[in-house]
Design a protein around this motif. Sequence first.
Motif, PDB file in Angstrom:
ATOM      1  N   VAL A 152      -9.138  46.345  43.246  1.00  7.40           N
ATOM      2  CA  VAL A 152      -8.232  45.299  42.774  1.00  7.40           C
ATOM      3  C   VAL A 152      -8.007  45.441  41.270  1.00  7.40           C
ATOM      4  CG1 VAL A 152      -7.912  42.813  42.470  1.00  7.40           C
ATOM      5  CG2 VAL A 152      -8.809  43.689  44.622  1.00  7.40           C
TER       6      VAL A 152
ATOM      7  N   LEU B 220      -5.546  48.077  40.658  1.00  9.18           N
ATOM      8  CA  LEU B 220      -4.190  47.786  41.119  1.00  9.18           C
ATOM      9  C   LEU B 220      -3.487  46.745  40.255  1.00  9.18           C
ATOM     10  CD1 LEU B 220      -4.705  47.807  45.004  1.00  9.18           C
ATOM     11  CD2 LEU B 220      -3.431  49.469  43.635  1.00  9.18           C
ATOM     12  N   VAL B 221      -4.231  45.782  39.729  1.00  7.05           N
ATOM     13  CA  VAL B 221      -3.543  44.693  39.022  1.00  7.05           C
ATOM     14  C   VAL B 221      -3.997  44.495  37.583  1.00  7.05           C
ATOM     15  CG1 VAL B 221      -3.159  43.444  41.183  1.00  7.05           C
ATOM     16  CG2 VAL B 221      -5.097  42.801  39.743  1.00  7.05           C
ATOM     17  N   ALA B 222      -5.081  45.096  37.169  1.00  4.54           N
ATOM     18  CA  ALA B 222      -5.607  44.761  35.836  1.00  4.54           C
ATOM     19  C   ALA B 222      -5.777  45.973  34.934  1.00  4.54           C
ATOM     20  CB  ALA B 222      -6.932  44.004  35.978  1.00  4.54           C
TER      21      ALA B 222
ATOM     22  N   ALA C 187       2.188  53.649  43.916  1.00  2.00           N
ATOM     23  CA  ALA C 187       3.215  53.001  44.741  1.00  2.00           C
ATOM     24  C   ALA C 187       2.781  51.581  45.102  1.00  2.00           C
ATOM     25  CB  ALA C 187       3.468  53.825  46.002  1.00  2.00           C
TER      26      ALA C 187
ATOM     27  N   ARG D 254       3.272  49.286  42.126  1.00  2.00           N
ATOM     28  CA  ARG D 254       4.675  48.874  41.993  1.00  2.00           C
ATOM     29  C   ARG D 254       5.031  47.815  43.041  1.00  2.00           C
ATOM     30  NH1 ARG D 254       5.321  54.502  41.456  1.00  2.00           N
ATOM     31  NH2 ARG D 254       6.076  54.699  43.595  1.00  2.00           N
TER      32      ARG D 254
ATOM     33  N   LEU E  69       3.058  45.678  44.489  1.00  2.00           N
ATOM     34  CA  LEU E  69       2.431  44.392  44.155  1.00  2.00           C
ATOM     35  C   LEU E  69       3.226  43.675  43.070  1.00  2.00           C
ATOM     36  CD1 LEU E  69      -1.364  45.351  44.145  1.00  2.00           C
ATOM     37  CD2 LEU E  69      -0.184  43.894  45.796  1.00  2.00           C
TER      38      LEU E  69
ATOM     39  N   ARG F  12       6.420  44.026  42.487  1.00  2.00           N
ATOM     40  CA  ARG F  12       7.687  43.583  43.059  1.00  2.00           C
ATOM     41  C   ARG F  12       7.476  42.312  43.880  1.00  2.00           C
ATOM     42  NH1 ARG F  12       9.232  48.496  44.288  1.00  2.00           N
ATOM     43  NH2 ARG F  12       8.169  48.328  46.273  1.00  2.00           N
ATOM     44  N   LYS F  13       6.372  42.279  44.628  1.00  2.00           N
ATOM     45  CA  LYS F  13       6.051  41.096  45.427  1.00  2.00           C
ATOM     46  C   LYS F  13       5.847  39.878  44.516  1.00  2.00           C
ATOM     47  CE  LYS F  13       4.138  38.972  49.107  1.00  2.00           C
ATOM     48  NZ  LYS F  13       4.821  38.756  50.377  1.00  2.00           N
ATOM     49  N   ARG F  14       5.102  40.067  43.444  1.00  2.00           N
ATOM     50  CA  ARG F  14       4.874  38.962  42.500  1.00  2.00           C
ATOM     51  C   ARG F  14       6.183  38.528  41.858  1.00  2.00           C
ATOM     52  NH1 ARG F  14       0.406  41.214  38.513  1.00  2.00           N
ATOM     53  NH2 ARG F  14       0.923  39.337  37.315  1.00  2.00           N
TER      54      ARG F  14
ATOM     55  N   GLU G  69       8.044  36.293  44.203  1.00  8.04           N
ATOM     56  CA  GLU G  69       7.481  34.948  44.315  1.00  8.04           C
ATOM     57  C   GLU G  69       7.732  34.146  43.044  1.00  8.04           C
ATOM     58  OE1 GLU G  69       3.473  35.582  45.582  1.00  8.04           O
ATOM     59  OE2 GLU G  69       4.143  36.241  47.564  1.00  8.04           O
TER      60      GLU G  69
ATOM     61  N   LYS H  23      11.108  32.519  42.896  1.00  6.40           N
ATOM     62  CA  LYS H  23      11.300  31.268  43.627  1.00  6.40           C
ATOM     63  C   LYS H  23      10.929  30.069  42.753  1.00  6.40           C
ATOM     64  CE  LYS H  23      10.591  33.361  48.138  1.00  6.40           C
ATOM     65  NZ  LYS H  23       9.712  33.534  49.301  1.00  6.40           N
TER      66      LYS H  23
ATOM     67  N   GLU I   1      -3.386  40.838  35.598  1.00  4.75           N
ATOM     68  CA  GLU I   1      -3.631  40.299  36.917  1.00  4.75           C
ATOM     69  C   GLU I   1      -2.780  39.058  37.188  1.00  4.75           C
ATOM     70  OE1 GLU I   1      -7.666  38.126  36.989  1.00  4.75           O
ATOM     71  OE2 GLU I   1      -7.767  39.596  35.388  1.00  4.75           O
ATOM     72  N   PRO I   2      -2.488  38.793  38.469  1.00 10.56           N
ATOM     73  CA  PRO I   2      -1.628  37.669  38.825  1.00 10.56           C
ATOM     74  C   PRO I   2      -2.204  36.333  38.353  1.00 10.56           C
ATOM     75  CG  PRO I   2      -1.961  39.120  40.719  1.00 10.56           C
ATOM     76  CD  PRO I   2      -2.891  39.580  39.644  1.00 10.56           C
TER      77      PRO I   2
END
Lengths: 312, 152
Positions: free
Chosen positions: B34, B37-39, B54, B57, B59, B61-63, B66, B69, B94-95
């Motif tokens: 993790v 991937l994010v930090a 990939a 990228r 993750l 795009r998904k964030r 969201e 919205k 990170e998210p």
Amino acid sequence: MGAPPAGEDRAAVDRGGSTADRRPGGPVASVRGTDAPDRPFAVDGVGVGWRPEIAGWVADVSDLGFCEVIAESIAPAGPPRGVVDLRARGVPVIPHGIRLSLGGAEPLEPARVAQLAACADVLGAPLVSEHIAFVRAGGREAGHLLPVPRTREALDVLAGNVARLSAELTVPVALEVIAALFDWPDDELTEPEFLAAVGDRTGALLLLDVANVYANAVNRAQDPRVVLDEILDLVPADRIGYVHVAGGSARHDEAGYYHDTHTDPVPDAVLGLLAHLVERAPGVPVLLERDGGYPPAAVLTAELAAIAEAAR
Amino acid sequence: MTPHGESYVSTPRVGHFDGPRASGTLAERQAALVAALVAGAPDPPGFDPTRLAAARRALLRKRAGEAAKHWPVLAASLGPRWSAAFAAQHAGREPGGALRDGWDVARALRAELTADAARELRDREARWRYAGVRPPRPRRLRAALRTLAARR
């Protein structure tokens, strides 16, 4: 395999060998409710993932078999009006969890388990679903579903977490195969072997997402139909809770990987894979997931009709 | 043939990257993955770096989707540049949740926001307290209304 067994037989199957792995207090619920003893699946027909953005369209879908709601998106004390209306019409609604992290080696968060259980209660759900995945570790959120290594160790983790979840539920759990862009170097099992082992160890049903099977296969340079056949050879049709279908595309990625976006149309190749699945598992319930890039209602209606046609 | 134009392979165990594997418990290995991937942490040994890139990228795009919205006006004002603007702000970070993630983009672009996007940011600031360090917290209703009235 032949036709799925009748209700009483099915309950016997559920009490069979796989439950030996469950902890005391775990569920032994039959997939079939007592109100529908002769149906092979907990829900029927073609369904749609309910989202607030398409609530109006969902409300107008004719012959809607069932729905899903994202468990983390609703307040069990006051579900959205559109969902309440569907329940009032008798449409089954399945709470679909996305953030439990059942494949995570860290302890489940009790509040998340309670949320999913409360959703199941308030919706009178025939089952709940989650993913064979983890979404956080070491105090960090990944923001999406990540694959677990296909190992005995990960099976132990899943079995423990599903038992903890099931202890709070009165209905079965279905676990979804996710789309993953990478594999762990630790893998000991193929994906079909692992999915079968997850069912054996956890007692859970399989939520078979054909779009994810397709995505994983093409991204591993495998033939999706061969992979699907391997899954169906190892997982009996009566262990499939239901099926997901969703759109995706390779156009978003410079490396050419196929992405399970839920914001693109369902490709013909995925519809073809669905048709093959239904040939081998007749009557399996199928649900369309769409999470953004919503097209006009007529386009969604046509897509759902194509799914219904492929699933006939 | 696959959509990539390759021939299908017969073994189902592809996707592996040959090399050393990480040691440690599953919890530790998941945490290392993790973090990578994010930090912005290095890739754990044994994973295919092209595929992790990939996933990174995807993750983001998904964030971004969201966050859009929660920040519909801001996202719409950037149009097709939203994903890139989001990635520029959040790659390796990170998210923080969709509200906060989008807020960080709005703050970074504050000087160049459209009037509508600036109004969306003011509206969020009236209702939530967020200085970029700790997660946004709701302001009390009366204070929120006062702030909103003063700024409109």
